[in-house]
Motif scaffolding. Structure first.
Motif, PDB file in Angstrom:
ATOM      1  N   UNK A 136       0.834  -1.201   0.000  1.00  0.00           N
ATOM      2  CA  UNK A 136       0.000   0.000   0.000  1.00  0.00           C
ATOM      3  C   UNK A 136       0.865   1.246   0.000  1.00  0.00           C
ATOM      4  N   UNK A 137       0.313   2.353  -0.469  1.00  0.00           N
ATOM      5  CA  UNK A 137       1.076   3.595  -0.500  1.00  0.00           C
ATOM      6  C   UNK A 137       0.220   4.780  -0.859  1.00  0.00           C
ATOM      7  N   UNK A 138       0.881   5.887  -1.244  1.00  0.00           N
ATOM      8  CA  UNK A 138       0.173   7.109  -1.609  1.00  0.00           C
ATOM      9  C   UNK A 138       0.896   7.771  -2.770  1.00  0.00           C
ATOM     10  N   UNK A 139       0.345   8.890  -3.228  1.00  0.00           N
ATOM     11  CA  UNK A 139       0.958   9.605  -4.346  1.00  0.00           C
ATOM     12  C   UNK A 139       2.383  10.043  -4.024  1.00  0.00           C
ATOM     13  N   UNK A 140       2.663  10.295  -2.748  1.00  0.00           N
ATOM     14  CA  UNK A 140       4.014  10.699  -2.353  1.00  0.00           C
ATOM     15  C   UNK A 140       5.051   9.648  -2.701  1.00  0.00           C
ATOM     16  N   UNK A 141       4.634   8.367  -2.675  1.00  0.00           N
ATOM     17  CA  UNK A 141       5.582   7.285  -2.911  1.00  0.00           C
ATOM     18  C   UNK A 141       6.097   7.259  -4.345  1.00  0.00           C
ATOM     19  N   UNK A 142       5.313   7.769  -5.284  1.00  0.00           N
ATOM     20  CA  UNK A 142       5.723   7.723  -6.687  1.00  0.00           C
ATOM     21  C   UNK A 142       7.018   8.489  -6.914  1.00  0.00           C
ATOM     22  N   UNK A 143       7.153   9.642  -6.272  1.00  0.00           N
ATOM     23  CA  UNK A 143       8.385  10.418  -6.407  1.00  0.00           C
ATOM     24  C   UNK A 143       9.573   9.665  -5.824  1.00  0.00           C
ATOM     25  N   UNK A 144       9.311   8.955  -4.713  1.00  0.00           N
ATOM     26  CA  UNK A 144      10.376   8.166  -4.090  1.00  0.00           C
ATOM     27  C   UNK A 144      10.798   7.026  -5.014  1.00  0.00           C
ATOM     28  N   UNK A 145       9.828   6.358  -5.640  1.00  0.00           N
ATOM     29  CA  UNK A 145      10.146   5.286  -6.578  1.00  0.00           C
ATOM     30  C   UNK A 145      10.980   5.831  -7.740  1.00  0.00           C
ATOM     31  N   UNK A 146      10.560   6.964  -8.245  1.00  0.00           N
ATOM     32  CA  UNK A 146      11.227   7.556  -9.410  1.00  0.00           C
ATOM     33  C   UNK A 146      12.667   7.941  -9.100  1.00  0.00           C
ATOM     34  N   UNK A 147      12.886   8.428  -7.876  1.00  0.00           N
ATOM     35  CA  UNK A 147      14.214   8.887  -7.472  1.00  0.00           C
ATOM     36  C   UNK A 147      15.110   7.750  -7.001  1.00  0.00           C
ATOM     37  N   UNK A 148      14.575   6.858  -6.146  1.00  0.00           N
ATOM     38  CA  UNK A 148      15.401   5.848  -5.490  1.00  0.00           C
ATOM     39  C   UNK A 148      15.367   4.469  -6.153  1.00  0.00           C
ATOM     40  N   UNK A 149      14.351   4.215  -6.960  1.00  0.00           N
ATOM     41  CA  UNK A 149      14.224   2.893  -7.579  1.00  0.00           C
ATOM     42  C   UNK A 149      13.668   3.026  -8.994  1.00  0.00           C
ATOM     43  N   UNK A 150      14.464   3.608  -9.901  1.00  0.00           N
ATOM     44  CA  UNK A 150      13.977   3.847 -11.272  1.00  0.00           C
ATOM     45  C   UNK A 150      13.543   2.582 -12.003  1.00  0.00           C
ATOM     46  N   UNK A 151      14.173   1.451 -11.701  1.00  0.00           N
ATOM     47  CA  UNK A 151      13.770   0.189 -12.350  1.00  0.00           C
ATOM     48  C   UNK A 151      12.371  -0.212 -11.896  1.00  0.00           C
ATOM     49  N   UNK A 152      12.120  -0.088 -10.601  1.00  0.00           N
ATOM     50  CA  UNK A 152      10.790  -0.365 -10.078  1.00  0.00           C
ATOM     51  C   UNK A 152       9.779   0.611 -10.668  1.00  0.00           C
ATOM     52  N   UNK A 153      10.156   1.878 -10.744  1.00  0.00           N
ATOM     53  CA  UNK A 153       9.246   2.907 -11.233  1.00  0.00           C
ATOM     54  C   UNK A 153       8.771   2.592 -12.656  1.00  0.00           C
ATOM     55  N   UNK A 154       9.657   2.050 -13.470  1.00  0.00           N
ATOM     56  CA  UNK A 154       9.290   1.705 -14.851  1.00  0.00           C
ATOM     57  C   UNK A 154       8.274   0.574 -14.903  1.00  0.00           C
ATOM     58  N   UNK A 155       8.236  -0.208 -13.850  1.00  0.00           N
ATOM     59  CA  UNK A 155       7.339  -1.366 -13.821  1.00  0.00           C
ATOM     60  C   UNK A 155       6.224  -1.237 -12.792  1.00  0.00           C
ATOM     61  N   UNK A 156       5.978   0.001 -12.340  1.00  0.00           N
ATOM     62  CA  UNK A 156       5.010   0.176 -11.277  1.00  0.00           C
ATOM     63  C   UNK A 156       3.572   0.050 -11.805  1.00  0.00           C
TER      64      UNK A 156
END
Length: 431
Positions: free
Chosen positions: A275-295
């Motif tokens: 679970x998460x919120x919109x705030x987490x998307x920025x964290x994914x994009x910054x800290x886990x770009x590979x995850x962000x591409x597959x979110x």
């Protein structure tokens, strides 16, 4: 309360207060102020927030200045307490008669204060404002078995489930069709574990009281005199989690998981959903770009048709000597205009009627964070706080220990939940 990310569950401090507040803290009418808020708005009051100063100092300083200009003759002293030890601080201040006039609380924290006569009944002092708030939000600070409402609803939060599309694809599942029911969730989780030889778990958290609520389990009787999450449906949910745990579809460290640890596991792609919120998307994009591409983003799974909602409120101290000013300020902070201003500074949602119809919460612009915000705003209109107001931290520990015993095979799911309900009922009678 800290809102840098949506919590798995609100920090529960009610039990600490119930234990630490002495019987002498109960109001007797002579010590307390008046619930008549119709007088002139003037005088000095103290306003306390919960770990918000670090990130939102300019906002709150501006809020105080605006109020003092609107009501000449008022003076608001703003204090902010750290998240750690917040319940202890409130308990000590309540018992010592030094609790601020307006206090940031969560529903479970306000319950013992209301029972001790320290939280003002806003149905009496400010009932005319009730129509300004979402019905579910206003009711969130009501105590079963007690008449009254004991805090103005402030900001709300909810969020979606994030999932890792790559992990779903690797397991042969359709990454564009994530589970939308519990049956689908459990089925997909078992498949993910099987295809990865137990290396990929889908979930990182053991079930909590809110999970039982979303599954459709009746948690407590309407009178607030006893718990009921050990019914057949509750046993069914825990039995299914036991199956996931045995198949390694539930993370092996789920019994000791924290929001931070589960977030890290999802970030490192060790679990498939979180679970998460919109705030987490920025964290994914910054800290886990590979995850962000597959979110992947999907709504919360619920058997009731209603998502879980986290609630914060502002309580007015029943002993304040400045009732008109304290009530006016608590309403001022939580009115539609100021809640909307706050919502645009952080990913939270207003509790006021009509606010969620603002284009900020309804209009898409092609961005993922906007998509999450719009979806969450839509769901929060009917969302509920599944955690019972009277379900204290001690009770959460009882349930957590019972779940652990069941998952580890030390007790059957039914035996574990029966014992948990028995112990929680005992604690309820002691509070």
């Amino acid at each position: 309360m800290r809102i840098s990310r949506i919590p798995r569950r609100a920090v529960a401090a009610g039990a600490v207060l119930a234990v630490l507040l002495p019987l002498s803290a109960c109001g007797d009418g002579d010590e307390g102020g008046s619930t008549d808020a119709s007088g002139k708005i003037e005088g000095k009051i103290t306003f306390q927030t919960w770990n918000l100063k670090a990130n939102f100092k300019p906002y709150f300083e501006g809020l105080v200045d605006e109020f003092e200009k609107k009501y000449p003759g008022t003076e608001v002293h703003w204090v902010d307490q750290p998240g750690e030890g917040y319940a202890d601080k409130i308990s000590a201040d309540a018992a010592g008669g030094t609790l601020p006039d307006v206090v940031n609380v969560s529903p479970d924290l306000v319950a013992p204060l209301a029972k001790a006569g320290i939280a003002m009944d806003l149905d009496k002092a400010a009932g005319k404002y009730e129509k300004e708030y979402l019905p579910g939000a206003w009711k969130s600070h009501q105590i079963p078995g007690t008449e009254g409402t004991y805090a103005f609803p402030w900001y709300l939060n909810t969020g979606p489930l994030f999932y890792n599309k790559r992990l779903f694809k690797d397991a042969g599942l359709d990454a564009d069709k994530p589970p939308t029911t519990y049956d689908q969730l459990f089925e997909d989780a078992l498949e993910l574990s099987k295809k990865s030889d137990g290396k990929v778990a889908t979930l990182a958290n053991a079930p909590t009281i809110e999970d039982f609520g979303r599954y459709g389990v009746p948690l407590m009787d309407k009178e607030g005199t006893g718990f009921s999450f050990n019914d057949a449906k509750g046993v069914e949910l825990l039995t299914k989690y036991k199956k996931l745990y045995d198949a390694k579809a539930l993370d092996g460290q789920a019994l000791t998981a924290t929001p931070e640890s589960t977030g890290k596991k999802f970030l490192t792609e060790a679990v498939a959903m979180n679970p998460g919120s919109a705030l987490d998307l920025e964290k994914f994009k910054k800290d886990a770009p590979t995850l962000y591409k597959n979110i992947g983003i999907t709504p919360q799974i619920s058997s009731t048709g209603k998502d879980n909602m986290y609630v914060m409120g502002l309580m007015v101290n029943a002993r304040t000597k400045q009732t008109p000013a304290a009530v006016a300020f608590a309403h001022f902070v939580t009115d539609a205009q100021h809640q909307m201003e706050f919502a645009k500074k952080v990913a939270i949602f207003p509790s006021t009627k009509g606010s969620l119809d603002d284009p900020y919460f309804t209009k898409q612009d092609g961005k993922e964070d906007t998509r999450v915000r719009v979806a969450a705003a839509k769901s929060i209109k009917t969302a509920v706080n599944y955690t019972p107001v009277l379900f204290s931290e001690q009770m959460k520990v009882e349930l957590r220990n019972a779940v652990a015993r069941a998952l580890q095979g030390k007790e059957s799911p039914k035996e574990a939940l029966d014992n948990a309900v028995k112990n929680c009922d005992r604690l309820l009678k002691q509070s």
